[in-house]
Design an enzyme around this catalytic site. Structure first.
Site, PDB file in Angstrom:
ATOM      1  N   ASP A 522       0.872  -1.178   0.000  1.00  0.00           N
ATOM      2  CA  ASP A 522       0.000   0.000   0.000  1.00  0.00           C
ATOM      3  C   ASP A 522       0.908   1.227   0.000  1.00  0.00           C
ATOM      4  O   ASP A 522       1.609   1.492   0.983  1.00  0.00           O
ATOM      5  CB  ASP A 522      -0.873  -0.052   1.266  1.00  0.00           C
ATOM      6  CG  ASP A 522      -1.845   1.114   1.358  1.00  0.00           C
ATOM      7  OD1 ASP A 522      -1.628   2.137   0.684  1.00  0.00           O
ATOM      8  OD2 ASP A 522      -2.823   0.990   2.141  1.00  0.00           O
ATOM      9  N   HIS A 523       0.901   1.956  -1.098  1.00  0.00           N
ATOM     10  CA  HIS A 523       1.858   3.057  -1.235  1.00  0.00           C
ATOM     11  C   HIS A 523       1.556   4.226  -0.295  1.00  0.00           C
ATOM     12  O   HIS A 523       2.373   5.115  -0.117  1.00  0.00           O
ATOM     13  CB  HIS A 523       1.901   3.529  -2.699  1.00  0.00           C
ATOM     14  CG  HIS A 523       3.232   4.085  -3.094  1.00  0.00           C
ATOM     15  ND1 HIS A 523       4.181   4.488  -2.186  1.00  0.00           N
ATOM     16  CD2 HIS A 523       3.801   4.288  -4.321  1.00  0.00           C
ATOM     17  CE1 HIS A 523       5.250   4.937  -2.812  1.00  0.00           C
ATOM     18  NE2 HIS A 523       5.044   4.820  -4.122  1.00  0.00           N
TER      19      HIS A 523
END
Ligand code: CAO
Length: 550
Positions: A522-523
């Protein structure tokens, strides 16, 4: 006298005591000869404590749990749902943890087996000719801490005599109190969580077809314990003539009555489930524990948004022959989850290869021992072990973002989910505390959970609480893929098929066993440099598994 309370330690219900194995029997149930078993709450092998319900029995007046009365392990269940039983009928054979003599000494009052007082008794008969009805809590015997746990009607609601009004719960049992008369609810005087005693006014009802008249002034504040109306008083009814009767499915009006036993209601309260949304699979539509658990499972795997696979209905048969096949429940739920995760989390996938040549040599050397132990060690056990090490080194990968994406919730536990391909669809069981388990134990758990997943035997707890996931397609093939994060986790490791490849060692190409890793993150929570360091560290661990023992 419709019901006797069932003591928590029904020692008197034991039929025989052979060393520490006992038969637990139906205790004194007052003046009722026979009741129906409507739910069996235990299975052979279950560990129970004294307070755990063994089964739920029901007469035409009430349903009630029969507790184990002693700690122990269930050896055999001697009744089934639908059986008709009476006092003294054996329920289970139980291996007690304590000597019976010790248990009896600890509870001499139970051993005396006096006939206990009625827990629920009918209230006064209604007076004739009056149009206003008051429904009050009936005689509740020696029950303590009685609380309203459910109010099933609202003001102005039309009810039939059998419609459920209120459910109260005591230290001994839950009791459904029906309206008792057909009519319109003028006022509900209690709410959930309110303590009540015998005589507490629950609701006022205008009898069907008759104009309501003002009730007599309340002797006390509506939510305080009230004096029960005397027979013949202007207020017509103090309570239904059959308090606590569970209405038949046929006479229940939709939404007004929940047909479930006390154990099920307690479970629902613990899990925060509104039973009005649960459909019952038991006899006559009764809600059983499995219904509540399935409800929770479904709720966890569904989102309010529906999956629009085909944005508009297209008639494909215009172009050729087609067949419509309904998605399995697991696949449909998974589709919703995957879409939600994919569309709400900015995914990035980092690819790498781990040199697992030594790991594979070591794994091959364990094969004979594995055969002796009856355990197959696959690369997955080592991978999960290595992930736990890497997650400890990078705590923000074993985390969730809070709702506002402002805080990390770092998890100090390492519960690793792994994707299992089943005929019904993808399931992700969770290995709890994987960091504390060795490779043998991890291998056993992988095999057990994968088997249970494929046989649809996973318990709710087996699929809860994951902090990180692994998706291994290694046995199937491929060189890399983009695994979708199992929200609310922040990362997932995908593993493809290991293969022997020529690797340049600085002087020459040497054959090495290379394992492709595809790490999605999850950036919002993890930046690319961190992900790169995580995957490199993981590759190093897999490349030299001696480090997993440091
Ligand atoms: N490369 C090459 N061979 C591999 C391998 C890999 N990365 N991983 C496992 N294998 C081998 C095993 O060693 C085993 O070989 P042997 O039978 O000769 O010993 C064989 O493949 C079968 O392994 P397995 O599938 O029985 O066991 P596993 O521990 O590797 O995997 C499980 C268990 C449940 C994860 C797997 O069966 C499965 O369902 N995988 C699919 C997961 C999935 O669908 N992921 C996609 C989800 S979408 O993101």
């Amino acid at each position: 006298m419709p019901w006797a309370s069932i003591p928590r330690n029904p020692t008197h219900g034991w039929c025989e005591q052979i060393r520490v194995t006992q038969e637990i029997c139906i205790p004194d149930i007052g003046d009722i000869d026979e009741v129906e078993v409507i739910e069996v709450c235990v299975a052979p092998g279950d560990m129970v404590t004294a307070d755990d319900a063994l089964l739920v029995i029901e007469s035409d007046k009430a349903s009630m749990e029969v507790p184990a009365g002693t700690d122990g392990r269930i050896e055999a269940v001697l009744v089934s749902v639908g059986d008709t039983v009476g006092q003294g009928h054996p329920i289970v054979r139980l291996e007690a943890e304590a000597e019976p003599a010790a248990a009896e000494a600890a509870h001499p009052e139970a051993a005396d087996a006096p006939r206990t007082e009625a827990l629920w008794a009918p209230a006064a008969e209604p007076a004739r000719g009056s149009r206003m009805l008051e429904v009050r809590v009936p005689d509740i015997g020696d029950a303590a801490d009685v609380t309203v746990i459910e109010v099933a009607v609202v003001t102005d609601q039309e009810v039939t005599a059998d419609d459920l009004l209120v459910v109260v719960d005591s230290d001994k049992a839950s009791m459904e109190i029906p309206a008792g008369h057909a009519g319109r609810v003028l006022e509900v005087h209690v709410s959930e969580g309110v303590p009540v005693v015998e005589g507490t006014l629950l609701a006022t009802i205008a009898a069907e077809g008759q104009a309501p008249v003002q009730p007599e002034p309340e002797p006390a504040a509506p939510r305080e314990p009230a004096v029960r109306a005397e027979p013949g008083a202007p207020v017509e009814a103090a309570a239904h003539e059959r308090p606590g009767r569970v209405p038949d499915a046929a006479t229940r009006s939709v939404g007004s009555s929940i047909y479930a036993g006390p154990a099920v209601r307690r479970l629902a309260r613990e899990l925060g489930v509104d039973l009005s949304g649960v459909s019952g699979s038991g006899s006559r539509g009764r809600i059983v524990k499995d219904d509540v658990k399935s409800f929770v499972k479904n709720a966890m795997t569904q989102s309010p948004a529906s999956v629009a696979v085909v944005p508009v209905e297209i008639d494909f048969s215009r172009f050729g022959e087609v067949e419509t096949v309904v998605l399995s429940r697991v696949r449909a739920a998974g589709a919703v989850n995957l879409q939600r995760s994919w569309s709400s989390i900015p995914h990035v996938t980092q690819h790498d290869e781990a040199d697992v040549t030594e790991m594979e040599t070591f794994r091959a050397s364990l094969k004979p021992e594995g055969e002796r132990r009856g355990v197959k060690i696959t690369p997955l056990a080592f991978i999960i072990k290595a992930c736990c090490y890497a997650l400890k080194e990078f705590p923000t990968f074993n985390a969730s973002l809070d709702g506002a994406a402002k805080n990390f919730i770092l998890k100090r536990y390492y519960h690793i989910g792994f994707a299992v391909d089943t005929p019904e669809g993808l399931l992700v069981p969770v290995i709890k505390d994987a960091d504390q388990k060795g490779v043998w134990e991890l291998s056993e758990e992988i095999a057990r959970l994968a088997r249970d997943a494929r046989e649809q035997k996973l318990a709710l707890n087996d699929m809860q609480g994951g902090s990180f996931s692994v998706s291994s397609l290694g046995a199937i093939g491929g060189t890399g893929f983009t695994p979708i994060i199992n929200a609310p986790e922040v990362a997932i490791l995908g593993v493809a098929r290991l293969a022997m490849r020529p690797v340049w060692d600085g002087e020459q190409f040497v054959p090495r066993n290379m394992l492709p890793l595809s790490f999605s993150y999850d950036h919002r929570a993890i930046n690319g440099a961190e992900a790169g360091r995580f995957v490199s560290y993981l590759s190093e661990l897999l490349g030299d598994i001696r480090r997993l023992s440091l």
